[in-house]
Scaffold this active site. Structure first.
Site, short mmCIF file in Angstrom:
data_model
loop_
_atom_site.label_atom_id
_atom_site.label_comp_id
_atom_site.label_asym_id
_atom_site.label_seq_id
_atom_site.Cartn_x
_atom_site.Cartn_y
_atom_site.Cartn_z
N THR A 278 -30.37 3.47 13.42
CA THR A 278 -29.89 4.79 13.08
C THR A 278 -30.03 5.62 14.33
O THR A 278 -30.63 5.17 15.27
CB THR A 278 -30.82 5.25 11.95
OG1 THR A 278 -30.26 4.89 10.75
CG2 THR A 278 -31.18 6.61 11.89
N GLY B 130 -34.38 1.48 5.12
CA GLY B 130 -34.07 2.69 4.38
C GLY B 130 -34.63 2.74 2.98
O GLY B 130 -35.13 3.78 2.53
#
Length: 366
Positions: free
Chosen positions: A226, A280
């Site tokens: 990310t 996540g």
């Protein structure tokens, strides 16, 4: 005495440094590499009262994902330069905003936009493919002064999702928009739109093919993660932003922690600005970013101790690893991670840029 007990017995306090007025951006500011602070083992740090921050006097920091770190033996000089330049360019874009008196929100948006436009990173242009060979992008942004936040999830046609997230924060009464509604809102608001092929890169396509078992190849050298940024401005206001393409071969419609306030992104004046990267689902379950803030606010922990506890001690017990960049209003910065490595960098008040991309620059569990 264990590391945890040693840390509990030693009072921890936040740094008392103040962020001075930023200097004008100087082209060609010195760039440093490596992490000399990480040379001391964690056990030695604990004996001195717990984890220590990576740096002080920091005004902006960015990350390019946590996961499988770059290895020196597998990385060409050109590749190393490209990754370091990508991080440094994002840092300087954010600092330019701060040097001109702009807000920390504008600074993190500017930094993340640069990373979204760089195909090396898993956000925007370099986003990974879903299981259906499409792209769905997520992003969020948060302002520490009043806890305002905005996010988008599952967008398919926004060039810079972080800018769409900021518009949600500033132009609507909502916090998150998803899917077609988020794409339509961004287009109506005047943001540049793109077709799906804008996000296509050969590298990400090959990753999808290997994930589906259709091709075999060498182990990936680039982290799957990310991007994000944290910053503090002249008014000592904090902000954080995070953006991602998600996971390679993820189910269509899957949303991770990046657009979720309190999981992948959080900013609150007086505690911390944090942007996370990693597994996540685990960051969602562990409410990672806001837990760091709560440990500081309600647990009396300092920034480094709080970030270390969440990233290295708590989240792995839930079955996942990752990292975080964390910054407070005094310019104290830390980037602990339980993953093998984490691409990240920071810029200090005097214009010094530090980038860390190799596993030996960012040892795990520090």
């Amino acid at each position: 005495m264990t590391r945890n007990s040693a840390r509990r017995l030693t009072p921890l306090c936040a740094g008392a440094l103040s962020v001075t007025a930023l200097l004008a951006v100087v082209p060609g500011s010195a760039v440093s590499v490596g992490r000399p602070e990480a040379a001391e083992p964690v056990a030695a740090q604990a004996a001195k009262g717990g984890p220590r921050p990576d740096a002080r006097h920091v005004v902006i920091a960015v990350h390019g994902g946590a996961g499988t770190a770059l290895k020196r033996e597998d990385t060409t000089p050109a590749q190393e330069k490209a990754y370091r330049d990508g991080l440094a360019e994002a840092l300087r874009a954010g600092r330019q905003v701060l040097a001109e008196g702009g807000s920390s929100v504008a600074a993190v948006e500017a930094a993340v936009r640069r990373l979204e436009d760089n195909p090396l990173f898993n956000a925007g242009k370099g986003a990974v493919f879903n299981a259906d060979a499409g792209h769905e992008l997520d992003a969020s942004i948060m302002r520490g002064s009043d806890l305002a936040a905005g996010a988008v999830a599952g967008v398919r046609n926004v060039r810079n999702p972080v800018s769409a997230a900021r518009l949600v924060m500033e132009k609507t009464k909502h916090v998150m928009l998803a899917g077609e509604g988020a794409d339509d809102f961004a287009a109506r608001s005047g943001l540049p739109t793109v077709t799906q092929d804008h996000y296509w890169t050969e590298k990400r396509w090959q990753e999808l093919m290997r994930a589906k078992g259709r091709q075999k190849g060498p182990r990936e050298i680039l982290t799957q993660g990310t991007v994000g940024a944290v910053a503090v401005d002249r008014g000592r206001n904090l902000a954080a932003a995070t953006s991602t393409g998600g996971l390679t071969n993820k189910m269509a419609g899957r949303v991770g922690d990046s657009p979720v306030v309190g999981a992948g992104t959080y900013a609150k004046n007086g505690t911390v600005a944090a942007s996370a990267t990693g597994a996540g689902e685990v960051f969602l379950r562990g409410a990672a970013a806001v837990t760091i803030s709560h440990l500081i606010e309600f647990g009396g922990r300092d920034l480094a101790g709080a970030a270390y506890e969440v990233l290295v001690e708590r989240l792995p017990e839930l079955g996942g690893t990752g990292g975080v960049i964390a910054l407070n209003a005094a310019g104290v910065f830390d980037a602990p991670h339980s993953s093998e490595g984490m691409l990240h960098g920071y810029l200090t008040e005097d214009g010094r840029v530090v980038t860390k991309i190799f596993a030996d620059e960012t040892p795990a569990n520090q």
